[in-house]
Design an enzyme around this catalytic site. Sequence first.
Site, PDB file in Angstrom:
ATOM      1  N   ASP A 183      -2.282   0.910   7.291  1.00  0.00           N
ATOM      2  CA  ASP A 183      -1.518   0.750   6.047  1.00  0.00           C
ATOM      3  C   ASP A 183      -1.113  -0.703   5.817  1.00  0.00           C
ATOM      4  O   ASP A 183      -1.134  -1.191   4.695  1.00  0.00           O
ATOM      5  CB  ASP A 183      -0.278   1.645   6.064  1.00  0.00           C
ATOM      6  CG  ASP A 183      -0.648   3.121   6.123  1.00  0.00           C
ATOM      7  OD1 ASP A 183      -1.349   3.584   5.212  1.00  0.00           O
ATOM      8  OD2 ASP A 183      -0.235   3.799   7.084  1.00  0.00           O
ATOM      9  N   ASP A 197       0.886  -1.166   0.000  1.00  0.00           N
ATOM     10  CA  ASP A 197       0.000   0.000   0.000  1.00  0.00           C
ATOM     11  C   ASP A 197       0.925   1.218   0.000  1.00  0.00           C
ATOM     12  O   ASP A 197       1.435   1.607   1.048  1.00  0.00           O
ATOM     13  CB  ASP A 197      -0.899  -0.008   1.235  1.00  0.00           C
ATOM     14  CG  ASP A 197      -1.828   1.192   1.279  1.00  0.00           C
ATOM     15  OD1 ASP A 197      -2.320   1.601   0.211  1.00  0.00           O
ATOM     16  OD2 ASP A 197      -2.050   1.728   2.383  1.00  0.00           O
ATOM     17  N   GLU A 233      -1.667  -1.359  -5.052  1.00  0.00           N
ATOM     18  CA  GLU A 233      -2.871  -0.589  -5.370  1.00  0.00           C
ATOM     19  C   GLU A 233      -2.668   0.172  -6.677  1.00  0.00           C
ATOM     20  O   GLU A 233      -1.618   0.769  -6.903  1.00  0.00           O
ATOM     21  CB  GLU A 233      -3.181   0.383  -4.224  1.00  0.00           C
ATOM     22  CG  GLU A 233      -4.542   1.034  -4.368  1.00  0.00           C
ATOM     23  CD  GLU A 233      -4.924   1.818  -3.122  1.00  0.00           C
ATOM     24  OE1 GLU A 233      -5.246   1.189  -2.105  1.00  0.00           O
ATOM     25  OE2 GLU A 233      -4.869   3.045  -3.185  1.00  0.00           O
TER      26      GLU A 233
END
Length: 158
Positions: free
Chosen positions: A141, A8, A69
């Site tokens: 996170d 992430d 992502e």
Amino acid sequence: MTVLLGIDPGSVRTGYGVIQIESHRGRIGYVASGVIRPEAEAFPERLAEIYSGVVEIIARYEPAMLVIEDVFLARNAQSALKLGQARGVAIAAAVAASLPVHEYAARKVKQAVVGTGAATKGQVQHMVQILLGLTSAPASDAADALALAICHHNTAGP
């Protein structure tokens, strides 16, 4: 056993999550997670710390692939550019290690892990905790990074 690394990305905090998939049953298991927190003030040095952190994680856990992502539109163009650069150095670290890279939109990850693309960070943390049998919820996170790896396993398989 297949190991997946979820990332992430962020220029202040880059979450990582490592899961393993049992070859014969396809069950997922928790390996590790955490957050890379660059300490440098200058942005180029922050990117170097993220790159080095991802390289170290890849060397330690030897994942079969990186799941990250996908780019999303942000309200603040400057923030989007910094996020894109952090994402880029993480991808570069994976490609330098000859790892395939898979990308998922945040809404797709939330849908695959929580059941709705509009899930909150808290809901993602809670479902990651349940799915991996953790005694407590991982940091936000790190949970997002673990969710990316889980999403890839659930939608594409290793």
